[in-house]
Design an enzyme around this catalytic site. Structure first.
Site, PDB file in Angstrom:
ATOM      1  CG  ASN A 126      -1.584   1.297   1.501  1.00 38.36           C
ATOM      2  OD1 ASN A 126      -2.457   1.727   0.759  1.00 38.36           O
ATOM      3  ND2 ASN A 126      -1.152   1.969   2.565  1.00 38.36           N
TER       4      ASN A 126
ATOM      5  CG  ASP B 297       1.401  15.211  -8.257  1.00 39.90           C
ATOM      6  OD1 ASP B 297       1.899  14.070  -8.245  1.00 39.90           O
ATOM      7  OD2 ASP B 297       0.237  15.457  -7.894  1.00 39.90           O
TER       8      ASP B 297
ATOM      9  CE1 TYR C 276       0.605   7.766  -6.479  1.00 47.20           C
ATOM     10  CE2 TYR C 276      -1.125   7.930  -8.136  1.00 47.20           C
ATOM     11  CZ  TYR C 276      -0.712   7.582  -6.866  1.00 47.20           C
ATOM     12  OH  TYR C 276      -1.615   7.043  -5.985  1.00 47.20           O
TER      13      TYR C 276
ATOM     14  N   PRO D 110      -7.935   2.323  -6.361  1.00 42.58           N
ATOM     15  CG  PRO D 110      -7.351   2.526  -4.126  1.00 42.58           C
ATOM     16  CD  PRO D 110      -6.795   2.141  -5.460  1.00 42.58           C
ATOM     17  N   GLY D 111     -10.039   5.255  -6.601  1.00 42.84           N
ATOM     18  CA  GLY D 111     -10.116   6.614  -7.108  1.00 42.84           C
ATOM     19  C   GLY D 111      -9.749   7.583  -5.999  1.00 42.84           C
ATOM     20  CE1 TYR D 112      -7.468  12.904  -7.263  1.00 38.46           C
ATOM     21  CE2 TYR D 112      -8.717  11.716  -8.951  1.00 38.46           C
ATOM     22  CZ  TYR D 112      -7.653  12.521  -8.588  1.00 38.46           C
ATOM     23  OH  TYR D 112      -6.766  12.950  -9.549  1.00 38.46           O
TER      24      TYR D 112
END
Length: 248
Positions: free
Chosen positions: A89, A95, A154, A184-186
């Protein structure tokens, strides 16, 4: 003698990791969280959970370093006797558009988000092969499936995670070990809540058909299912849990 299965969750103190640790403990597993050497608050984290009746052991492991993972796995096995479940995980973001991305930004994210999956899985796999039972769950991301502006590092790492899942699933399918990806999404985690509110409301939420962020507990429930005996026929899968943001 404690014969409960042992689950190791890397990055166990983050928002999603914490939810996974809690859910797996409540599902009857002995749970071990690994945390970054940069995170010094393990004792406090363990104490807070203990007061809530949740016993989670914490081990300091640098998932980007193979020697640290190998030593950490040996120590956990020495202390608990086994590792039956591994949830990869741990992850970070750095970014920037590729034009502005530094080599360090690229390498740090790839090491923490992708190399870590090899670094932890390889030393854990030996015991699973011996016992002919295991569950490996790799946490990817919706952005590994659809890409994201400013996340070349990422997105590449998270896409690579599922390639790892598929190949390893083929190698160990006949040994009672399943390997799956969860994307997963946000989610409502600290990492996502750092996104400016106006960006969240104008850019992110309109892309999510269900109209809200996901809850870490919702993903933790899916992980718990994949750990179970009932999920023995699920392997090599990439299960999206993103509120309909990306379908394929």
């Amino acid at each position: 003698m404690d014969d409960r299965k042992v689950a190791v969750v890397t990055g166990g103190m983050g928002g999603l990791g914490d939810a996974i640790c809690t859910r797996l403990f409540r599902s009857g597993y002995r749970v071990v969280a690994t945390y970054s050497p940069r995170n010094q608050s393990a004792d406090e984290w363990v104490d807070v959970h203990r007061k809530e009746g949740i016993e989670v052991a914490a081990y300091k492991v640098d998932v980007s370093d193979y020697a640290s993972c190998d030593a950490g796995v040996r120590q956990i096995v020495s202390d608990t006797g086994r590792i039956d479940i591994l949830v990869n995980n741990a992850g970070i973001t750095k970014d920037a558009t590729l034009k502005k991305m530094t080599l360090e930004d690229w390498q740090t994210v790839l090491r923490t988000n992708l190399d870590s999956v090899f670094n932890m899985t390889r030393p854990v796999l030996h015991g699973m092969l011996e016992s002919q039972w295991g569950r490996i769950i790799n946490i990817s991301s919706v952005n590994g499936q659809k890409g994201a502006f400013g996340q070349v590092n990422y997105s590449a790492a998270k896409a690579g995670v599922h390639g790892f899942t598929k190949a390893l699933a083929l190698e160990v399918a006949s040994k009672g070990i399943t390997v799956n990806t969860v994307s997963p999404g946000y989610l409502r985690t600290k990492m996502v809540m750092k996104v400016p509110q106006d960006i969240l409301e104008s850019k992110i939420l309109p892309e999510i058909p269900v109209g809200r962020l996901g809850e870490p507990d919702e993903v933790a429930g899916l992980v718990a299912y994949l750990c179970s005996d009932e999920a023995a026929f699920v392997t090599g899968a990439n299960i999206a849990i993103n509120g309909g943001q990306h379908m394929h």
